[in-house]
Each structure stands twice: as structure tokens, then as C-alpha cells.
Design a protein around this motif. Structure first.
Motif, mmCIF file in Angstrom:
data_model
loop_
_atom_site.group_PDB
_atom_site.id
_atom_site.type_symbol
_atom_site.label_atom_id
_atom_site.label_comp_id
_atom_site.label_asym_id
_atom_site.label_seq_id
_atom_site.Cartn_x
_atom_site.Cartn_y
_atom_site.Cartn_z
ATOM 1 N N ARG A 35 1.749 -104.430 -37.487
ATOM 2 C CA ARG A 35 0.542 -104.148 -36.938
ATOM 3 C C ARG A 35 0.051 -102.901 -37.051
ATOM 4 O O ARG A 35 0.237 -102.199 -35.932
ATOM 5 N N ARG A 36 -0.257 -102.125 -38.277
ATOM 6 C CA ARG A 36 -0.785 -100.819 -38.530
ATOM 7 C C ARG A 36 -1.903 -100.924 -39.346
ATOM 8 O O ARG A 36 -2.125 -101.485 -40.492
ATOM 9 N N HIS A 38 -4.784 -100.198 -41.846
ATOM 10 C CA HIS A 38 -5.269 -99.586 -43.143
ATOM 11 C C HIS A 38 -6.642 -99.739 -43.338
ATOM 12 O O HIS A 38 -6.987 -100.866 -43.480
ATOM 13 N N LYS A 178 -9.667 -97.541 -36.836
ATOM 14 C CA LYS A 178 -8.060 -97.439 -37.367
ATOM 15 C C LYS A 178 -7.420 -96.721 -36.303
ATOM 16 O O LYS A 178 -6.230 -97.158 -36.001
ATOM 17 N N ASP A 182 -5.993 -101.998 -32.923
ATOM 18 C CA ASP A 182 -4.929 -102.600 -33.541
ATOM 19 C C ASP A 182 -5.195 -103.442 -34.321
ATOM 20 O O ASP A 182 -5.196 -104.620 -34.424
#
Length: 247
Positions: A35-36, A38, A178, A182
Motif C-alpha cells: 500500500r503505497r 501512485h 497521495k 494510504d
């Protein structure tokens, strides 16, 4: 991004060149991987014209994790200035492709449009694809309320945020979101929510195949007439740059 050609620079702005299927594959990996955040920009001529005079917008474009060619104008400009054919991956096709591909496993937050549009889009996505609705919110709020809305989005933990608030506003919001929430994929998708909600027509298939849907939308919707000068300005800028390059 290793599966795609190197990032291009079009009139000083980034442009990636994935096909629509490649785009869907990449975003699927991002949505269900670590969970990053983009951010995804679907670039059209209006964006380039606006960003030339709006440094914050230009910065958001430069910082995006993926920039696809939304409009035929971008495809034309890349051919004229870079000598390259780039495939289109429009925002509406990306959004619908992800909804269709992932169905009930996908959790989506719908943000943008007039009051009621995001809610209707969410209802239609649930009805048509079984999409999990993380939440929805209209797009009629100012930057001073961004933190409140971002907190609400973060609490729902969606895989995908569909942000339809118009050029610049949606990209700047997504960059801020962002950094603070999350959310694996944040997609600026313009009028896609209206299409999903049924409050705007998708351009006929023949106009999409011919790359004429923007002209069709201008001709069929008086609210878009004020945007036509930006398209003309874009054409002028491309031709001027082509002349400067001696192409």
C-alpha cells in the motif's frame, strides 16, 4: 515501469507510453500490492496549455507516477514533435477497465462532479460490476477543505480513488492526498464520473476510433465551447515547436 518504453518528454511535460492493457496490468499490481500511493495523470492538450502558466500544476504532472495519453491531440503532438506513435489510455477507459476487471474485489472511492453525481456513479458501479463502494463525495469544495476530505478518504482505505474535479484541481488534490492518505492508486479522471453515473454520454464508438470524441463533445455540449480555444492554442504551440525543430 520497466515493461514500458522510457518516459518521454512532450513540450517539457512527461508522457509514458503504455497501451491500455499494459496500463490496467500496472495499476492492478499497484492496487493489490504494497500500500503505497501512485498518482495517474491522463494527459490531454488542455493540461499542457494550462500547466504552461500554472507552476503547481506543472509540478504535479512532473511528479505523477504514470502519465498516459488521454486525447488524440497528445498522440498527434507526439508524432509531430517526437516522431513516435504512442497508444492512448483514456481516463474513462482506465476507470471502466479496472472496475470490470476486478469486480467485487475492488474497493473504490468516488470523488467529484456536482452533488449527487459521485453517489450515482458509485451506485452504478456496484450494480454493473459489484464494486465495493468505499465512499463518495461531490467535487464542490475548495482547497481549504482538502484536509477534511482526505481524512474521510483515508478512513475508508480504498484500493482506488477516482477523482473527477477538472484539470489541475484533481491533479493537485491527488498529489496532496497521495502524501497524506494510504491509497494505492489515485486516478484523475475528469468527466468519467458523469459517464459512470449516466449524466453524460460516452462519445459514439466511431468518434473514439477516429480520435474525434473531443470535437464531438464540444459540438454536442455547449458547456464545453469555452474549452475549444485551448485546443486551438495547443495546435498553435505544437506547430510552432515543430517549426523550431525544423521538422
Amino acid at each position: 515501469m520497466s515493461a514500458f518504453p522510457s518516459r518521454l518528454s512532450l513540450m517539457g511535460f512527461p508522457l509514458d507510453a503504455p497501451s491500455l492493457p499494459q496500463t490496467l496490468d500496472l495499476l492492478s499490481d499497484w492496487m493489490f500490492g504494497p500500500r503505497r500511493g501512485h498518482t495517474v495523470v491522463t494527459l490531454n492538450p488542455e493540461f499542457i496549455v494550462q500547466a504552461r502558466s500554472q507552476p503547481d500544476f506543472a509540478r504535479a504532472l512532473a511528479q505523477a507516477d504514470l502519465v498516459t495519453a488521454d486525447g488524440i491531440g497528445i498522440v498527434w503532438a507526439a508524432r509531430q514533435l517526437l516522431g513516435q506513435d504512442v497508444p492512448r489510455a483514456p481516463g474513462v477507459d482506465i476507470a471502466r477497465g479496472l472496475l470490470q476487471r476486478h469486480g467485487p474485489e475492488l474497493r473504490v472511492y468516488f470523488l467529484g462532479g456536482q452533488p449527487g453525481v459521485a453517489e450515482r456513479a458509485a451506485q452504478e458501479a456496484f450494480h454493473d460490476f459489484g464494486t465495493q463502494v468505499a465512499g463518495h463525495h461531490h467535487g464542490y469544495f475548495g482547497p481549504e477543505e482538502d484536509s477534511r476530505v482526505i481524512e474521510a478518504i483515508a478512513a475508508t482505505r480504498p484500493h482506488l480513488l477516482l477523482t473527477g474535479m477538472g484539470a489541475a484541481r484533481q491533479e493537485l488534490f491527488n498529489e496532496r492526498c497521495k502524501a497524506a492518505a494510504d491509497v494505492p492508486v489515485l486516478l484523475g479522471c475528469g468527466g468519467t464520473l458523469d459517464v459512470l453515473a449516466g449524466t453524460a454520454q460516452l462519445a459514439p464508438a466511431w468518434t473514439r476510433r477516429a480520435g474525434l470524441e473531443f470535437a464531438w463533445r464540444i459540438a454536442s455540449d455547449r458547456r464545453r465551447w469555452g474549452r475549444a480555444p485551448r485546443l486551438a492554442e495547443f495546435v498553435r504551440l505544437v506547430l510552432r515547436e515543430k517549426s523550431r525543430q525544423g521538422r
